[in-house]
Design a protein around this motif. Structure first.
Motif, PDB file in Angstrom:
ATOM      1  N   GLY A  61       0.821  -1.478   0.010  1.00  0.00           N
ATOM      2  CA  GLY A  61      -0.009   0.163   0.291  1.00  0.00           C
ATOM      3  C   GLY A  61       0.901   1.220   0.106  1.00  0.00           C
ATOM      4  O   GLY A  61       0.516   2.247  -0.630  1.00  0.00           O
ATOM      5  N   GLU A  62       1.966   1.359   0.507  1.00  0.00           N
ATOM      6  CA  GLU A  62       2.570   2.652   0.623  1.00  0.00           C
ATOM      7  C   GLU A  62       4.208   2.202   0.407  1.00  0.00           C
ATOM      8  O   GLU A  62       4.782   3.553  -0.019  1.00  0.00           O
ATOM      9  CB  GLU A  62       3.569   3.177   2.160  1.00  0.00           C
ATOM     10  N   ARG A  63       4.766   0.783   0.161  1.00  0.00           N
ATOM     11  CA  ARG A  63       5.877   1.067  -0.524  1.00  0.00           C
ATOM     12  C   ARG A  63       6.043   0.801  -1.668  1.00  0.00           C
ATOM     13  O   ARG A  63       6.845  -0.441  -2.349  1.00  0.00           O
ATOM     14  CB  ARG A  63       6.878   0.608   0.559  1.00  0.00           C
ATOM     15  N   MET A  64       5.611   0.543  -2.363  1.00  0.00           N
ATOM     16  CA  MET A  64       5.345  -0.028  -4.170  1.00  0.00           C
ATOM     17  C   MET A  64       6.736   0.357  -5.174  1.00  0.00           C
ATOM     18  O   MET A  64       7.180   0.131  -5.844  1.00  0.00           O
ATOM     19  CB  MET A  64       4.435   0.346  -4.787  1.00  0.00           C
ATOM     20  N   GLU A  65       7.378   1.628  -4.512  1.00  0.00           N
ATOM     21  CA  GLU A  65       7.987   2.479  -5.298  1.00  0.00           C
ATOM     22  C   GLU A  65       9.549   1.938  -4.835  1.00  0.00           C
ATOM     23  O   GLU A  65      10.157   1.534  -5.939  1.00  0.00           O
ATOM     24  CB  GLU A  65       8.458   3.492  -5.135  1.00  0.00           C
ATOM     25  N   LEU A  66       9.536   0.264  -4.322  1.00  0.00           N
ATOM     26  CA  LEU A  66      10.660  -0.359  -3.765  1.00  0.00           C
ATOM     27  C   LEU A  66      10.738  -1.566  -4.938  1.00  0.00           C
ATOM     28  O   LEU A  66      11.470  -2.550  -5.196  1.00  0.00           O
ATOM     29  CB  LEU A  66      10.782  -0.627  -2.260  1.00  0.00           C
ATOM     30  N   ALA A 107      -5.400   0.751  -5.556  1.00  0.00           N
ATOM     31  CA  ALA A 107      -4.963   2.350  -5.959  1.00  0.00           C
ATOM     32  C   ALA A 107      -3.155   1.940  -6.358  1.00  0.00           C
ATOM     33  O   ALA A 107      -2.365   2.571  -7.170  1.00  0.00           O
ATOM     34  CB  ALA A 107      -5.292   3.763  -5.717  1.00  0.00           C
ATOM     35  N   ALA A 108      -2.478   1.729  -4.990  1.00  0.00           N
ATOM     36  CA  ALA A 108      -1.230   1.271  -5.146  1.00  0.00           C
ATOM     37  C   ALA A 108      -0.669   0.473  -6.482  1.00  0.00           C
ATOM     38  O   ALA A 108       0.703   0.702  -7.408  1.00  0.00           O
ATOM     39  CB  ALA A 108      -1.068   1.228  -3.983  1.00  0.00           C
ATOM     40  N   ALA A 109      -1.166  -0.614  -6.933  1.00  0.00           N
ATOM     41  CA  ALA A 109      -0.791  -1.617  -7.321  1.00  0.00           C
ATOM     42  C   ALA A 109      -0.741  -0.404  -9.537  1.00  0.00           C
ATOM     43  O   ALA A 109      -0.215  -0.733 -10.160  1.00  0.00           O
ATOM     44  CB  ALA A 109      -1.930  -2.636  -7.252  1.00  0.00           C
ATOM     45  N   ARG A 110      -1.699   0.452  -9.073  1.00  0.00           N
ATOM     46  CA  ARG A 110      -2.031   0.843 -10.864  1.00  0.00           C
ATOM     47  C   ARG A 110      -1.423   1.732 -11.100  1.00  0.00           C
ATOM     48  O   ARG A 110      -0.704   2.263 -11.874  1.00  0.00           O
ATOM     49  CB  ARG A 110      -3.735   1.911 -10.974  1.00  0.00           C
ATOM     50  N   GLY A 111      -0.851   2.614  -9.771  1.00  0.00           N
ATOM     51  CA  GLY A 111       0.037   3.858  -9.362  1.00  0.00           C
ATOM     52  C   GLY A 111       1.910   3.306  -9.824  1.00  0.00           C
ATOM     53  O   GLY A 111       1.910   3.696 -10.499  1.00  0.00           O
ATOM     54  N   PHE A 112       1.386   2.635  -9.208  1.00  0.00           N
ATOM     55  CA  PHE A 112       3.455   1.113  -9.884  1.00  0.00           C
ATOM     56  C   PHE A 112       2.775   1.050 -10.934  1.00  0.00           C
ATOM     57  O   PHE A 112       3.991   0.822 -11.820  1.00  0.00           O
ATOM     58  CB  PHE A 112       3.369  -0.009  -8.691  1.00  0.00           C
TER      59      PHE A 112
END
Length: 204
Positions: A61-66, A107-112
């Motif tokens: 949810g919060e660290r998909m940038e990793l 939403a986090a997955a779509r953002g990724f």
């Protein structure tokens, strides 16, 4: 062809991510193995199963940038789209974590996917309208059936073995770590380059 693709551990590669996030939160020693299972087993065996559950919500949810995509995935998408295939992402995950802050994991997955430039209107991208995150495994399979997928690519044999996929659908088991060498009934491939080459041979 209409090709369905799973998300977690098929598109999104979490190698080292859970280790980094757990270190960040002070949950594990730095010497622990970097794979997700080592982190999970350490916390579970220490009586901290809830810490691992909350860690999953934090990563998803919060660290998909990793997180990264598996090597060759972008090339596969471009090649498949160039060959005229229609691509769908069909995955299952709860919208909010079971424990901890209520991140929107869909939403986090779509953002990724957007950050990785996999979604968009271009000829080498996936149409954002073709991305589906379902709550349960059964809803995932039902969505693949509704989309009339000719091929479905997933990292879990138990998903591919579920009833309800379209009749005659080809099932490709994505197995980059070689965990399922004995699996029967699926076409087991170990890289996105191999999947791209395989589907190109099928088209020819």
């Amino acid at each position: 062809m209409r090709i369905g693709i799973d998300f977690d551990n098929t598109i999104a590669c979490y190698d080292g991510v859970f280790h980094a996030a757990a270190l960040e939160k002070g949950l594990i020693p730095a010497s622990l193995g970097r794979d997700k299972n080592s982190v999970r087993d350490h916390l579970n065996n220490s009586g901290r199963k809830d810490d691992f559950t909350e860690l999953q919500g934090y990563v998803y949810g919060e660290r998909m940038e990793l997180v990264s995509t598996y090597p060759g995935l972008a090339g596969f998408v471009a090649a498949a789209r160039g060959a005229g295939h229609t691509l769908f992402i069909v995955s299952h995950k709860t919208k909010h974590p079971i424990l901890g802050p209520k991140h929107d994991m869909h939403a986090a997955a779509r953002g990724f996917l957007s950050a990785q430039r996999l979604l968009g209107p271009n000829a080498d991208q996936i149409d954002p309208a073709n991305v589906f995150f379902e709550i349960t495994k059964e809803e995932k399979v039902a969505r693949a059936a509704e989309l009339r997928c000719d091929v479905f690519i997933d990292d879990l044999p138990e998903i591919l073995a579920m009833q309800g996929f379209p009749a005659g659908m080809r099932r490709i088991l994505f197995d980059p770590e070689g965990q399922f060498a004995g699996s029967n009934g699926f076409d087991r491939l170990t890289s996105w380059a191999a999947i791209a080459a395989d589907l190109n041979r099928e088209r020819v």
